[in-house]
Design an enzyme around this catalytic site. Sequence first.
Site, PDB file in Angstrom:
ATOM      1  N   ALA A  75     -36.558   2.211 -15.014  1.00 48.71           N
ATOM      2  CA  ALA A  75     -35.346   1.758 -15.711  1.00 48.71           C
ATOM      3  C   ALA A  75     -34.720   2.907 -16.484  1.00 48.71           C
ATOM      4  O   ALA A  75     -34.148   2.721 -17.550  1.00 48.71           O
ATOM      5  CB  ALA A  75     -35.687   0.593 -16.645  1.00 48.71           C
ATOM      6  N   ARG A 103     -20.923  14.828  -2.778  1.00 42.47           N
ATOM      7  CA  ARG A 103     -20.569  16.048  -3.535  1.00 42.47           C
ATOM      8  C   ARG A 103     -19.674  16.943  -2.676  1.00 42.47           C
ATOM      9  O   ARG A 103     -18.650  17.454  -3.144  1.00 42.47           O
ATOM     10  CB  ARG A 103     -21.851  16.792  -3.936  1.00 42.47           C
ATOM     11  N   HIS A 132     -33.280  17.177   1.390  1.00 42.68           N
ATOM     12  CA  HIS A 132     -32.482  17.125   0.181  1.00 42.68           C
ATOM     13  C   HIS A 132     -32.699  18.421  -0.578  1.00 42.68           C
ATOM     14  O   HIS A 132     -33.822  18.839  -0.769  1.00 42.68           O
ATOM     15  CB  HIS A 132     -32.960  15.935  -0.655  1.00 42.68           C
TER      16      HIS A 132
END
Length: 313
Positions: free
Chosen positions: A11, A152, A176
């Site tokens: 979270a 991006r 990535h």
Amino acid sequence: MPRRKVSVIGAGNVGATTAQRIAEAGLADVVLVDIIEGLPQGKGLDLAEAAPVVGHDARIVGSNGYEETANSDIVVVTSGLARQPGMSRDDLLAKNAGIVRSVVRDAARRSPDAVLIVVTNPLDAMCHVAKDASGFPRERVIGMAGILDSARFRTFIAWELGVSVEDTHAFVLGGHGDTMVPLPRYSTVAGIPITELLPTERIEALVQRTRDGGAEIVALLKSGSAYYAPAAAVAEMVDAILHDRGRVLPCAAYLQGEYGVDGLFVGVPCVLGEGGLQRVLEIRLSGEEAVAFRKSADAVRELVDKLQAMPVV
Ligand SMILES: NC(=O)c1ccc[n+]([C@@H]2O[C@H](COP(=O)([O-])OP(=O)(O)OC[C@H]3O[C@@H](n4cnc5c(N)ncnc54)[C@H](O)[C@@H]3O)[C@@H](O)[C@H]2O)c1
């Protein structure tokens, strides 16, 4: 139609923002889980209290356990440590592998039919951990990275040309991060390849800024890493899967021979719909592109080998 449920593990910045996007878009009910006591409950309650103003009926709860996650349609894994300035994605490897392994075991046991979307870095290696820990087939373990990387690239292309991001599409392959492979000839503005619109050196500059896109934000924020665009990318994947849209999105998928790679998660164009990964689209790469793709896959393989040699935490 039964209510759909997405559990978001972690979270923190990416997790909470993902929960917000999913709820506000009315995609599903959300269960937010974190190890920190009160954090997911507090953010969950705050998000729920925004619902009357925003105008959605998604139910949002926070928890430190996994009971509430039972029978999720999708589990998004964002738990882990974020990169700090000067910290490479590789530095995160051992710590985040332990976290991802344990949360995926807990979540997968309660949602054996869920699709896992992995976000935690280093992304491609964490996808392997998630696949091993869940025992899920490749259709149901997908990594989020390419949508962010290409978003991006799209942003920078649109700025450079002074055109709408909506008309700007970009194609990014590979792992990535530093070794990702943006493909300018498949990156277009209203269907026109950017190679027709921009000189090579400008394209190279935009490609380099894209490659460094994560680090650019880390350097500006000083603590923590990007989360608005990553959360938007996850929400796009969730939408594609829950609505069986057959979206073609660049994601990390477990390759089984595609692009000459076997048994490795690498970023490729994926068809996402009901059940998760429906298909990997293969395109013919030019000599130079194939070399860059192989280099990128080798970097992922190196990380996965390193991971396998580490003691299990
Ligand atoms: N794939 C991508 O393109 C991409 C983009 C952005 C961020 N990331 C990665 O996503 C991860 C999260 O980033 P963030 O900015 O939200 O970080 P953050 O620090 O804000 O949040 C991470 C949360 O995970 C929680 N957590 C840690 N261990 C846990 C456990 N065992 N169980 C449940 N929760 C646990 C922490 O308490 C924290 O709240 C990082 O690894 C980051 O590098 C990936």
